[in-house]
Design a protein around this motif. Sequence first.
Motif, PDB file in Angstrom:
ATOM      1  N   ALA A 147      40.163  31.313  40.107  1.00 17.72           N
ATOM      2  CA  ALA A 147      39.232  32.144  40.928  1.00 17.72           C
ATOM      3  C   ALA A 147      39.990  33.333  41.403  1.00 17.72           C
ATOM      4  O   ALA A 147      41.067  33.273  41.341  1.00 17.72           O
ATOM      5  CB  ALA A 147      38.570  31.895  42.068  1.00 17.72           C
ATOM      6  N   SER A 148      39.506  34.588  41.384  1.00 16.51           N
ATOM      7  CA  SER A 148      39.846  35.756  41.702  1.00 16.51           C
ATOM      8  C   SER A 148      40.457  36.030  42.764  1.00 16.51           C
ATOM      9  O   SER A 148      39.634  35.457  43.671  1.00 16.51           O
ATOM     10  CB  SER A 148      39.000  37.014  41.818  1.00 16.51           C
ATOM     11  OG  SER A 148      37.425  36.519  42.539  1.00 16.51           O
ATOM     12  N   ALA A 151      37.667  36.145  45.367  1.00 17.30           N
ATOM     13  CA  ALA A 151      37.000  35.407  45.551  1.00 17.30           C
ATOM     14  C   ALA A 151      37.399  34.051  45.512  1.00 17.30           C
ATOM     15  O   ALA A 151      36.937  33.419  47.774  1.00 17.30           O
ATOM     16  CB  ALA A 151      36.285  34.412  43.918  1.00 17.30           C
ATOM     17  N   ASP A 197      37.305  29.651  34.984  1.00 12.49           N
ATOM     18  CA  ASP A 197      36.798  30.301  36.120  1.00 12.49           C
ATOM     19  C   ASP A 197      35.967  30.447  36.622  1.00 12.49           C
ATOM     20  O   ASP A 197      35.205  30.719  37.175  1.00 12.49           O
ATOM     21  CB  ASP A 197      37.674  31.564  35.317  1.00 12.49           C
ATOM     22  CG  ASP A 197      38.431  32.874  36.353  1.00 12.49           C
ATOM     23  OD1 ASP A 197      37.759  32.516  37.442  1.00 12.49           O
ATOM     24  OD2 ASP A 197      38.192  33.954  35.966  1.00 12.49           O
ATOM     25  N   SER A 198      36.043  30.243  37.869  1.00  7.85           N
ATOM     26  CA  SER A 198      35.007  29.507  39.077  1.00  7.85           C
ATOM     27  C   SER A 198      34.946  31.148  39.512  1.00  7.85           C
ATOM     28  O   SER A 198      33.775  31.707  40.711  1.00  7.85           O
ATOM     29  CB  SER A 198      35.424  28.564  39.715  1.00  7.85           C
ATOM     30  OG  SER A 198      36.125  28.722  40.777  1.00  7.85           O
ATOM     31  N   SER A 199      35.315  32.223  39.434  1.00  5.46           N
ATOM     32  CA  SER A 199      35.213  33.707  40.041  1.00  5.46           C
ATOM     33  C   SER A 199      33.676  34.121  40.493  1.00  5.46           C
ATOM     34  O   SER A 199      32.898  34.180  41.244  1.00  5.46           O
ATOM     35  CB  SER A 199      35.522  34.755  39.607  1.00  5.46           C
ATOM     36  OG  SER A 199      36.961  34.991  39.711  1.00  5.46           O
ATOM     37  N   ASP A 200      32.781  33.614  38.961  1.00  3.96           N
ATOM     38  CA  ASP A 200      31.438  34.290  38.950  1.00  3.96           C
ATOM     39  C   ASP A 200      30.345  32.402  39.250  1.00  3.96           C
ATOM     40  O   ASP A 200      29.512  33.317  38.307  1.00  3.96           O
ATOM     41  CB  ASP A 200      30.858  34.873  38.188  1.00  3.96           C
ATOM     42  CG  ASP A 200      31.765  36.641  37.901  1.00  3.96           C
ATOM     43  OD1 ASP A 200      31.806  37.025  39.391  1.00  3.96           O
ATOM     44  OD2 ASP A 200      32.313  36.592  36.873  1.00  3.96           O
ATOM     45  N   LEU A 201      30.925  31.673  39.428  1.00 10.37           N
ATOM     46  CA  LEU A 201      30.171  30.123  39.073  1.00 10.37           C
ATOM     47  C   LEU A 201      29.930  30.680  40.757  1.00 10.37           C
ATOM     48  O   LEU A 201      30.415  30.016  41.302  1.00 10.37           O
ATOM     49  CB  LEU A 201      30.845  29.522  38.432  1.00 10.37           C
ATOM     50  CG  LEU A 201      31.129  29.960  37.340  1.00 10.37           C
ATOM     51  CD1 LEU A 201      31.645  28.405  36.595  1.00 10.37           C
ATOM     52  CD2 LEU A 201      30.192  29.527  35.956  1.00 10.37           C
ATOM     53  N   ASP A 202      28.603  29.052  41.352  1.00 10.91           N
ATOM     54  CA  ASP A 202      28.654  28.580  41.304  1.00 10.91           C
ATOM     55  C   ASP A 202      29.598  27.061  41.721  1.00 10.91           C
ATOM     56  O   ASP A 202      29.983  26.713  40.948  1.00 10.91           O
ATOM     57  CB  ASP A 202      26.980  28.651  42.566  1.00 10.91           C
ATOM     58  CG  ASP A 202      26.097  27.654  41.468  1.00 10.91           C
ATOM     59  OD1 ASP A 202      26.489  26.713  41.252  1.00 10.91           O
ATOM     60  OD2 ASP A 202      24.887  28.190  41.459  1.00 10.91           O
ATOM     61  N   GLN A 205      27.770  25.060  39.047  1.00  7.98           N
ATOM     62  CA  GLN A 205      27.934  25.709  37.770  1.00  7.98           C
ATOM     63  C   GLN A 205      29.394  24.993  37.967  1.00  7.98           C
ATOM     64  O   GLN A 205      29.786  24.872  36.758  1.00  7.98           O
ATOM     65  CB  GLN A 205      27.752  27.079  38.115  1.00  7.98           C
ATOM     66  CG  GLN A 205      26.086  26.937  37.395  1.00  7.98           C
ATOM     67  CD  GLN A 205      26.469  28.614  37.695  1.00  7.98           C
ATOM     68  OE1 GLN A 205      27.132  28.992  38.305  1.00  7.98           O
ATOM     69  NE2 GLN A 205      25.110  29.528  37.055  1.00  7.98           N
ATOM     70  N   THR A 206      30.129  25.277  38.769  1.00  2.28           N
ATOM     71  CA  THR A 206      32.312  25.336  38.261  1.00  2.28           C
ATOM     72  C   THR A 206      32.149  23.163  38.170  1.00  2.28           C
ATOM     73  O   THR A 206      32.687  23.333  37.635  1.00  2.28           O
ATOM     74  CB  THR A 206      32.712  25.445  39.799  1.00  2.28           C
ATOM     75  OG1 THR A 206      32.297  26.546  40.072  1.00  2.28           O
ATOM     76  CG2 THR A 206      33.963  25.459  39.104  1.00  2.28           C
TER      77      THR A 206
END
Length: 216
Positions: A147-148, A151, A197-202, A205-206
């Motif tokens: 993740a970024s 995040a 990459d979970s940066s934009d996933l809840d 979703q991850t």
Amino acid sequence: EHLVIAIDGPSGSGKSSVSKAVARTLKAAYLDTGAMYRAVTYAVLASGADLSDDAAVAQAVREADLQISTDPDAELVVIAGQDVTTAIREPRITENVSAVATNLDARAELVRRQREIIAAHPRIVAEGRDITTVVAPQAPARILLTASEEARMRRRGLELGGTQSQEQLATQVLARDKKDSTVVNFTQAADGVITVDSSDLDFEQTVAAVLDAAGF
Ligand code: C5P
């Protein structure tokens, strides 16, 4: 067939909660290797060993009487008969864990114990920093959960109850990863390891993305 799902990643990537959810979904065991590093750090501090004495630290780790639950619904870490499940999350452990994690003899001992635990379970999700590369490089499913920085610091801040400044979070999350990555490379996926990459996933979703990457 032995189902091993190896998941590595930096702190704040959501690794632990995601790995537990994956284990529950697959009715598999769950191994938090970070909790093992924390637990032996607790044991080293309790032994009075000098943290700058590599041989003394390694010796205390080899002698550590550690038991860890592999039930994703029942977290339990025991050192010498004492429940240290919450104590290993205290700042004094987090601040000192790198001294143990950068000790190569201590790592060899923990890797040996982790392989034993993995071998004892027909289905297991094991997470940490070196599971995909060192502990279980032959695992049928190997995932790097990233993740970024932004995040990761946000998530760690929420976990700690929103009481930390950005500066404190940066020290806790980024500085620890920097120290950790001097001995284990978990910032780049090794050959055959799938990056999620979970940066934009809840959260849901991850979990779904990790299950998908693992072939489920
Ligand atoms: O995952 P967690 O943040 O609880 O891990 C605590 C520490 O244990 C990490 O900062 C790292 O130093 C160490 N660790 C490791 N290798 C692993 C798991 C954790 O070096 N496989």
